[in-house]
Each structure stands twice: as structure tokens, then as C-alpha cells.
Design an enzyme around this catalytic site. Sequence first.
Site, short mmCIF file in Angstrom:
data_model
loop_
_atom_site.label_atom_id
_atom_site.label_comp_id
_atom_site.label_asym_id
_atom_site.label_seq_id
_atom_site.Cartn_x
_atom_site.Cartn_y
_atom_site.Cartn_z
N LYS A 195 36.18 33.93 46.63
CA LYS A 195 35.22 32.91 45.90
C LYS A 195 36.01 32.15 44.92
O LYS A 195 35.86 31.03 44.38
CB LYS A 195 33.91 33.45 45.25
CG LYS A 195 34.21 34.41 44.19
CD LYS A 195 33.03 34.79 43.55
CE LYS A 195 33.25 36.12 42.86
NZ LYS A 195 33.86 35.92 41.64
N ARG B 195 46.42 44.47 52.36
CA ARG B 195 46.95 43.76 51.30
C ARG B 195 47.98 44.87 50.78
O ARG B 195 47.78 45.86 50.80
CB ARG B 195 46.01 43.41 50.40
CG ARG B 195 46.38 42.29 49.53
CD ARG B 195 45.27 41.22 49.17
NE ARG B 195 44.63 42.15 47.80
CZ ARG B 195 43.85 41.37 47.03
NH1 ARG B 195 43.63 40.17 47.27
NH2 ARG B 195 43.15 42.08 46.05
N ARG C 116 33.76 49.59 44.70
CA ARG C 116 33.67 48.34 44.11
C ARG C 116 32.37 47.49 44.83
O ARG C 116 31.84 46.53 44.32
CB ARG C 116 34.97 47.57 44.04
CG ARG C 116 35.94 48.13 43.07
CD ARG C 116 37.18 47.44 43.19
NE ARG C 116 37.30 46.18 42.79
CZ ARG C 116 38.09 45.43 43.32
NH1 ARG C 116 39.16 45.67 44.25
NH2 ARG C 116 38.12 44.04 42.69
N ARG D 98 26.40 38.33 36.63
CA ARG D 98 26.49 39.42 37.71
C ARG D 98 25.55 40.22 37.79
O ARG D 98 25.31 41.23 38.74
CB ARG D 98 27.94 40.17 37.54
CG ARG D 98 29.25 39.59 37.77
CD ARG D 98 30.40 40.53 37.78
NE ARG D 98 30.20 41.40 38.80
CZ ARG D 98 31.33 42.32 39.01
NH1 ARG D 98 32.29 42.24 38.39
NH2 ARG D 98 31.07 43.05 39.94
N ARG E 50 47.88 48.39 46.40
CA ARG E 50 47.40 48.56 45.05
C ARG E 50 46.30 49.54 45.04
O ARG E 50 45.60 49.74 45.76
CB ARG E 50 47.04 47.25 44.57
CG ARG E 50 48.04 46.48 44.14
CD ARG E 50 47.64 45.16 43.24
NE ARG E 50 46.19 44.77 43.96
CZ ARG E 50 45.62 43.63 43.23
NH1 ARG E 50 46.21 43.07 42.58
NH2 ARG E 50 44.54 43.19 43.88
#
Length: 216
Positions: A13, A127, A171, A88, A160
Site C-alpha cells: 500500500k 525476502r 503481524r 488503524r 530479517r
Amino acid sequence: MNIVMMGPPGAGKGTQAKYISERFVIPHISTGDMLREEMSAQSDLGKKVEEVIKSGKLVDDSLMIEIVKVRLSRPDVEKGFVLDGYPRTLSQAESLNELLRFLGKDVKYAVYVEVPKDVIIERLSSRRVCPKCGHIYNLISNPPKADGLCDVCHVPLVTREDDKPDVVKRRYDVYYEMTFPVIEYYRKRNVLFTIDGTLAVEKVKDMLLNILGDDN
Ligand SMILES: [Zn+2]
């Protein structure tokens, strides 16, 4: 053209918000940027934020809406804005609504970039980052030339902490639980536009233009 962008971490986003900002020449306003700006300006609010962050706490809703108020009172939002990462929670959405009413504005488009959890997990867990230069690779969509090594530094790439599947899953769940009521809030107000974030970036841009296009 006042726009709120929503989507789980890894939905892209931020990229889309930046695109809208450039295409329609309206500011891209992210939570992180607002906090950093106030801190570097050393305003009264900025000093408060610094204090909260130094003590290891989170910036609470009442301080955050003050910061949003300062930002949305600037003249550059006259033509509109893209809010990225705020609101949020439902209570933040209600505060924002109140603030905008006070400023004589409203949210015209609440864009939700929808990406299922398994796709986000696959995206983020593939990633890899170079520990030396910080360049981010993706083993599926943007792999390094040599297996597992940075193209520039030739050191082994690492995952990471935030991109590990368990962390990504958590998350996502936290995001969804907090933000689902916000999505419903905007749906009820007839300003919700859901976009399929699993599509290619260019396709997502086209869909955004279809939604926002007639307005400019
Ligand atoms: Zn490197």
C-alpha cells in the site's frame, strides 16, 4: 480527493499511496513521516513524541490525532491527501472523522489493498536483505544473480526478523484484528473500495485509476 489507504504489512500500500500522490499531486502522509517531521521540527508535539519514544512506549491515540490535526491543517492538503497507515483502529477512525468534520473535510475514498495471509507470508518470507548495503531482494520476484549472495557486496543475504513466517503471521493477525472494524466502518459509510493486492503492481495502479479517475 481525501484518501485513506489500508492494507496488511506487505500488501504494497505504501507503493500505491506514493503512486496516487504523484499522479494526483496530493501529499502522501504516512504515520512515520508525521512523527519524524514533528520531532525534527522540535515542536511542542515533537518533543512529546520524542519523550514517549525514548521511554519505549507507543504514541497513544490522543497524541497521534493532535499530530494528524497539525498535518491536515497545512495548506498543501487543500486539493486532497493520501493517508497511509492511519487510522488503524476504530477509535482512530472515529477521531479522524471528527477532526475532518471540524476542518470541513471528509474521507472520500477508503482504499483497502486486500492480500490473503498465505500470499503475504510467501511474499515476505522470500525476502532477503544484504547485511552490508541493506539492499532488499526477493527470491521469487527479484532474485540476486548468484544464489544467496548480494550482487554488489557478494556477502550472504539474510532474512530479517520481521520477515520470518511466524512473525509475519502474527503481524498480519494483529493488523487484521485491529483494522477489520475500520474497514467495516468505511464500508457502512459507502466509501470503501477493495482492491485485489495479489495482482501485478501495474494492474493494481490501473484499478486505482479506475476508482479515482473521474475525480480529476
Ligand atoms: Zn550488498
